[in-house]
Design a protein around this motif. Structure first.
Motif, mmCIF file in Angstrom:
data_model
loop_
_atom_site.group_PDB
_atom_site.id
_atom_site.type_symbol
_atom_site.label_atom_id
_atom_site.label_comp_id
_atom_site.label_asym_id
_atom_site.label_seq_id
_atom_site.Cartn_x
_atom_site.Cartn_y
_atom_site.Cartn_z
ATOM 1 N N THR A 167 -24.038 -22.769 -16.620
ATOM 2 C CA THR A 167 -23.849 -24.141 -16.163
ATOM 3 C C THR A 167 -23.995 -24.038 -14.922
ATOM 4 N N LEU A 169 -24.051 -33.137 -16.473
ATOM 5 C CA LEU A 169 -23.708 -31.747 -18.094
ATOM 6 C C LEU A 169 -22.305 -31.426 -18.197
ATOM 7 N N LYS A 180 -21.125 -31.717 -23.691
ATOM 8 C CA LYS A 180 -21.388 -31.029 -23.089
ATOM 9 C C LYS A 180 -21.367 -30.568 -22.100
ATOM 10 N N ASN A 181 -22.233 -29.519 -21.231
ATOM 11 C CA ASN A 181 -22.316 -28.727 -21.286
ATOM 12 C C ASN A 181 -21.005 -28.033 -20.619
ATOM 13 N N CYS A 182 -20.398 -28.780 -19.982
ATOM 14 C CA CYS A 182 -18.699 -28.328 -19.638
ATOM 15 C C CYS A 182 -17.713 -29.760 -19.557
ATOM 16 N N LYS A 212 -20.868 -21.258 -21.127
ATOM 17 C CA LYS A 212 -22.065 -21.824 -21.556
ATOM 18 C C LYS A 212 -22.114 -22.386 -20.123
ATOM 19 N N CYS A 213 -20.412 -23.222 -20.210
ATOM 20 C CA CYS A 213 -19.621 -24.001 -19.261
ATOM 21 C C CYS A 213 -20.398 -23.576 -17.230
#
Length: 268
Positions: free
Chosen positions: A153, A183, A133-135, A149-150
């Motif tokens: 987001t 996320l 996932k993003n985080c 990315k995290c």
């Protein structure tokens, strides 16, 4: 004063029972219950929701559930973008604000009524190994891996939450909770605790901005705010005894009824 206290307790109770998102009832309670305008109700609602959420956030911090770095990042971006929402709230007609708020309540109710598929996930302290996932949580430290990315987001989530909270006088839990579920790989109890911290911080920022713009909170507003804190404490104690699905259906039903009533008022 008695009516304001009653609505405050009910709003705090719902917020405590649902963990986050229940604060969306604060504005309708003031607009429909006490006859306030949307622009007058928004800062008082934010103050009440933020104060009640702070009680839950402190409890989450005590138990080590709050992802405080993520909460601070989201709140910081919320602080930057909240004045944008406040500005548009004073530019838009009252009827438009009521319609927007009603549609928001319908959206929240729809999400609550939709049954979610249960996936096995990690605990709140690591084991992030069940799908990228993003985080993601680091398996060794139990903390987020702060990739670009995290960070982007969570920053974007903070910006959107800030605008919506400033525009409609809501804390943003209805945005933060589903976004975190989608996320990140944090479990629900950690998501709720983190959401409550973000709500309290963003609400405080929104209130300061409103007060700076000349908005004043009278005795009825103070009674509503104090009562909401009492309701939050009661709700936190009762939430473990009430089935989660019953809470979701009940809360969604209330949202739909209130949204319909607000749309009717806007139309008339």
């Amino acid at each position: 004063m008695l009516l304001a206290s009653f609505f405050g307790v009910v709003m705090g109770l719902v917020l405590g029972l649902t963990g986050a998102g229940g604060g969306i009832l604060a504005v309708p309670a003031l607009v429909l219950g006490l006859g306030w305008s949307m622009t007058a109700a928004a800062p008082v609602a934010l103050f009440a929701v933020g104060s009640a959420a702070a009680v839950g956030a402190i409890d989450g911090l005590r138990h080590g559930l709050v992802r405080y770095r993520a909460a601070l990042l989201i709140a910081a971006l919320g602080a930057v973008f909240s004045p944008v929402g406040i500005y548009f709230a004073h530019q838009l007609p009252e009827k438009v604000l009521m319609i927007l708020f009603s549609l928001l309540m319908v959206m929240v109710a729809g999400r609550m009524l939709r049954r979610e598929r249960k996936d096995e996930g990690p605990s709140d302290h690591g084991h992030a190994n069940w799908g990228q996932k993003n985080c993601m949580l680091d398996q060794q430290t139990g903390r987020f891996s702060w990739t670009a990315k995290c960070t982007a987001t969570l920053a974007a989530l903070g910006a959107v939450t800030g605008v919506v909270s400033g525009l409609l006088g809501v804390g943003g839990g209805f945005l933060i909770v589903p976004a975190f579920k989608q996320l990140t790989d944090v479990q629900m109890r950690g998501i709720i605790a983190t959401s409550l911290m973000v709500i309290s911080l963003i609400s405080a920022i929104g209130v300061i901005g409103a007060l700076h713009a000349g908005v004043r909170i009278d005795g009825l507003g103070v009674a509503f705010i104090a009562s909401s804190i009492v309701g939050m404490i009661i709700g936190r104690k009762l939430c473990a005894r009430v089935p989660a699905r019953s809470l979701q259906v009940g809360f969604a039903s209330v949202c739909l009824v209130v949204a319909g009533y607000m749309l009717l008022n806007a139309a008339l």
